[in-house]
Every structure is written in structure tokens, then in C-alpha cells.
Design a protein around this motif. Structure first.
Motif, PDB file in Angstrom:
ATOM      1  N   ARG A  25      32.636  36.815  52.503  1.00  0.00           N
ATOM      2  CA  ARG A  25      33.610  37.488  51.646  1.00  0.00           C
ATOM      3  C   ARG A  25      34.049  36.558  50.504  1.00  0.00           C
ATOM      4  N   THR A  26      34.337  35.313  50.835  1.00  0.00           N
ATOM      5  CA  THR A  26      34.763  34.355  49.820  1.00  0.00           C
ATOM      6  C   THR A  26      33.651  34.118  48.807  1.00  0.00           C
ATOM      7  N   PHE A  29      33.413  36.926  46.287  1.00  0.00           N
ATOM      8  CA  PHE A  29      34.450  36.859  45.261  1.00  0.00           C
ATOM      9  C   PHE A  29      34.134  35.767  44.244  1.00  0.00           C
ATOM     10  N   GLN A  32      31.582  37.332  41.912  1.00  0.00           N
ATOM     11  CA  GLN A  32      32.134  38.390  41.070  1.00  0.00           C
ATOM     12  C   GLN A  32      33.132  37.838  40.057  1.00  0.00           C
ATOM     13  N   GLU A  33      33.887  36.811  40.450  1.00  0.00           N
ATOM     14  CA  GLU A  33      34.870  36.223  39.538  1.00  0.00           C
ATOM     15  C   GLU A  33      34.252  35.153  38.644  1.00  0.00           C
ATOM     16  N   ALA A  39      38.315  33.036  41.727  1.00  0.00           N
ATOM     17  CA  ALA A  39      38.191  33.617  43.060  1.00  0.00           C
ATOM     18  C   ALA A  39      39.386  33.243  43.926  1.00  0.00           C
ATOM     19  N   ALA A  42      42.244  35.477  43.013  1.00  0.00           N
ATOM     20  CA  ALA A  42      42.076  36.845  43.503  1.00  0.00           C
ATOM     21  C   ALA A  42      42.287  36.949  45.007  1.00  0.00           C
ATOM     22  N   LEU A  43      41.915  35.888  45.735  1.00  0.00           N
ATOM     23  CA  LEU A  43      42.023  35.900  47.195  1.00  0.00           C
ATOM     24  C   LEU A  43      43.342  35.331  47.692  1.00  0.00           C
ATOM     25  N   TYR A  90      30.130  43.899  53.195  1.00  0.00           N
ATOM     26  CA  TYR A  90      31.474  44.218  52.727  1.00  0.00           C
ATOM     27  C   TYR A  90      31.675  45.730  52.697  1.00  0.00           C
ATOM     28  N   ARG A 178      45.236  41.285  41.409  1.00  0.00           N
ATOM     29  CA  ARG A 178      43.873  41.462  41.907  1.00  0.00           C
ATOM     30  C   ARG A 178      43.015  41.984  40.777  1.00  0.00           C
ATOM     31  N   ASN A 316      37.820  46.131  47.606  1.00  0.00           N
ATOM     32  CA  ASN A 316      36.982  45.409  48.568  1.00  0.00           C
ATOM     33  C   ASN A 316      35.623  46.056  48.747  1.00  0.00           C
TER      34      ASN A 316
END
Length: 325
Positions: A25-26, A29, A32-33, A39, A42-43, A90, A178, A316
Motif C-alpha cells: 500500500r505504501t 502511494f 502515485q504521488e 506519499a 497523503a498517508l 488494493y 488526501r 483507495n
């Protein structure tokens, strides 16, 4: 995309006892970031925590996932494979959460949901989310106010409203955010501008042209990357018009008053219809992010909490590149 690792995904050392889903998951991100810092924001994690998670994932899969040197950000062949796996997983996890939530009694949640939203947010995925949300919570009524991003951030900071969708270039200490959309900006001219009918336009043709710009396009404000682009490229033309509203800027651009910067997804139809022309460079001149934002300490009403929970599930399960039209 083919892997450069010369081994199938099935042969990777993904032993389930040592693979933590949160690492995937990390990593998703981070991709994507396009960076560990963004990231982490965002997290809601620290940058060292995200860096450590990325290192643990690389140790678990037995290879490097990212090239991150001298401003370069590029997935390795193995990174491409693991990112695809992470996205699939995800989506599966999001479907499990959705199935669990559907067993809850949602019809009892009622009241007014107030959202502060910047203008011209276009996303078919978001439209579908709202349709799904309305079906799940039919007794929630919507009140949507369209404001400038600065006004939305001010209202959220003062706890006047709970939830906003807006530009937020720098983190605000009292607010969570987010990432929702990433707007990519291009240079355009209108059909009455001399460059519109010129057969071939190069970047040097733009340097002495006048511009019409957003009122927030100045150093330190939400659209300041556009100012930075003009300064770095050596543009010498004047700013001859400003407005906080893209509709009025478009009117000035079509009239030939000056060039401007518009989000790529908002100009496609105007380019096809012959109202606007996209100018060099071919790549986007700036990437400016749109966030869902809310106050860290403000107590949320039942409709607000329902929307926030549902929206986070939407983010998500929907990759960033799939959210924009």
C-alpha cells in the motif's frame, strides 16, 4: 510493460509470512504521488517511515523498485510488476471493505452534507462515487458551495465548514488532506490570437507574448508553479488580465487578449471545436494537485463522517490516473 528482471512474478520471493500488505500500500502511494514526501503527507506518516517501508519491500521482493537520483523518478522493471500487483490487491481489499460496509444500516444516517468545492472539478469516477454514495445514504441532503481554493482553506481552518475539495499547494498544520486529482497545465491561445493561425509555433514565439492569468498565479499562492514556469523560461510579456474564474479567463483567451495556462482536461473540447489552440511545450508546464481537505480537530456530523469514510474508500480503490477524465 515487460520486466527487466528476467523472472516471472510467480518466482519472486513473496513468502506470505514475511510480506506485509501495508508495504505494498505504501509503495503504491509513493508511485502515485511520485515521491516519498508527498506519499508521507497523503498517508499521514513521516518520511522516514515511508522510506523504511520502501526499503523493507525491496528486501522482501529481492530487488530495487525505484530509481530516485538527481531528480529522476522511474520504476524499474520489477517495480512495474510490483506496482501492478499492489493495485490489484488494493482493489480487492477495497471490495472487501465495501462488502462489509454494506451490511451496516446506512438508511439511518440523515441530515445535510455541506461541501466546499473549487470550480470546474471534472471526474467521471467522482460522479460515479457520488451516485453510489447517494444510493447508500438516500436520506443525506447535499449543500455544495463553489468557492476559490483560498476561501475554502480559510473556512476549513476556522472550522466554518468540515470538508473541502480544493488546491492546497503546501500542507496546512491544522488540516488533513488526501490527494484527489492531479491537474496538468498547458499553454493555450484563442482563435483571435495571431499565433492561432501560425503554421508552426515554437517556444521562442511565446516569450514576448502577453498573458491572462488566474488571480492566484503568483509566488506563494496556489497556482504559483505557473509563475515559476514563466520566470524560468524567460517570458517577457506583460500580464494584461486576471480573474479567479476560469470561464472569464477563457473568454479573454478566445478574444486574443493574451495566452494563458489551462488544465489539459478542460481544453480538449475547445481545441477540437477550434476555440483554443494548445501551444508548445508538448509536455505539461506544471502539475497542480487537488485535495480532499478537512480539519484535524473539528467534530464531524454523521453525514460528514459517512462522506469522508466513503471518499477515502473511493480514493483507495481508484488509482490516481483513473480519477481524472
Amino acid at each position: 510493460m515487460a520486466s527487466s528482471s528476467n523472472r516471472p512474478v510467480s518466482s519472486l520471493p513473496l513468502v506470505h509470512e514475511r510480506m506485509d500488505w501495508n508495504l505494498l500500500r505504501t509503495f503504491m502511494f509513493v508511485v502515485q504521488e511520485r515521491g516519498i514526501g508527498r506519499a508521507a503527507s497523503a498517508l499521514h506518516l513521516s518520511q522516514p517511515a515511508v522510506s523504511q517501508a520502501l526499503k523493507r519491500l525491496e528486501d522482501a521482493v529481492g530487488g530495487m523498485l525505484l530509481h530516485r537520483r538527481n531528480g529522476e523518478f522511474r520504476l524499474t522493471g520489477l517495480g512495474e510488476e510490483i506496482y501492478a500487483i499492489a493495485r490489484d490487491m488494493y482493489g480487492t481489499m477495497a471490495r472487501i471493505e465495501t462488502a462489509a460496509l454494506q451490511d451496516q444500516d446506512t438508511e439511518e444516517v440523515a441530515g445535510t452534507l455541506r461541501l466546499l468545492v473549487m470550480s470546474r472539478v471534472q471526474s467521471s469516477a467522482y460522479d460515479d462515487f457520488l451516485a453510489h454514495f447517494h444510493r447508500r445514504y438516500p436520506r443525506i441532503e447535499f449543500q455544495i458551495d463553489v468557492l476559490q481554493s483560498a476561501a475554502i482553506l480559510d473556512a476549513l481552518t476556522k472550522r466554518v465548514a468540515a470538508l473541502g475539495i480544493c488546491l492546497c499547494r503546501k500542507p496546512v498544520e491544522s488540516l488533513y488532506r488526501r490527494l484527489f486529482l492531479r491537474h496538468r497545465y498547458a499553454v493555450v491561445c484563442g482563435r483571435h490570437h495571431p499565433l492561432f493561425s501560425k503554421r508552426r509555433v515554437v517556444i521562442d514565439d511565446l516569450l514576448d507574448q502577453n498573458f491572462v492569468v488566474f488571480a492566484s498565479d503568483q509566488i506563494g499562492d496556489t497556482l504559483s508553479p505557473l509563475t515559476i514556469f514563466r520566470d524560468q523560461r524567460g517570458f517577457t510579456g506583460r500580464v494584461v488580465g486576471t480573474s479567479p474564474h476560469i470561464e472569464e479567463l477563457r473568454r479573454l483567451v478566445v478574444a486574443g487578449v493574451g495566452l494563458s495556462f489551462f488544465p489539459e482536461h478542460l481544453i480538449r473540447q475547445d481545441v477540437l471545436s477550434g476555440e483554443l489552440r494548445r501551444l508548445p511545450p508538448e509536455e505539461s508546464v506544471a502539475e497542480i494537485d487537488v485535495f480532499l481537505t478537512w480539519h484535524k480537530q473539528r467534530k464531524l456530523s454523521a453525514p460528514e463522517q459517512a462522506f469522508l469514510t466513503a471518499f477515502e474508500h473511493f480514493l483507495n480503490r481508484t488509482p490516481l490516473e483513473s480519477r481524472a477524465n
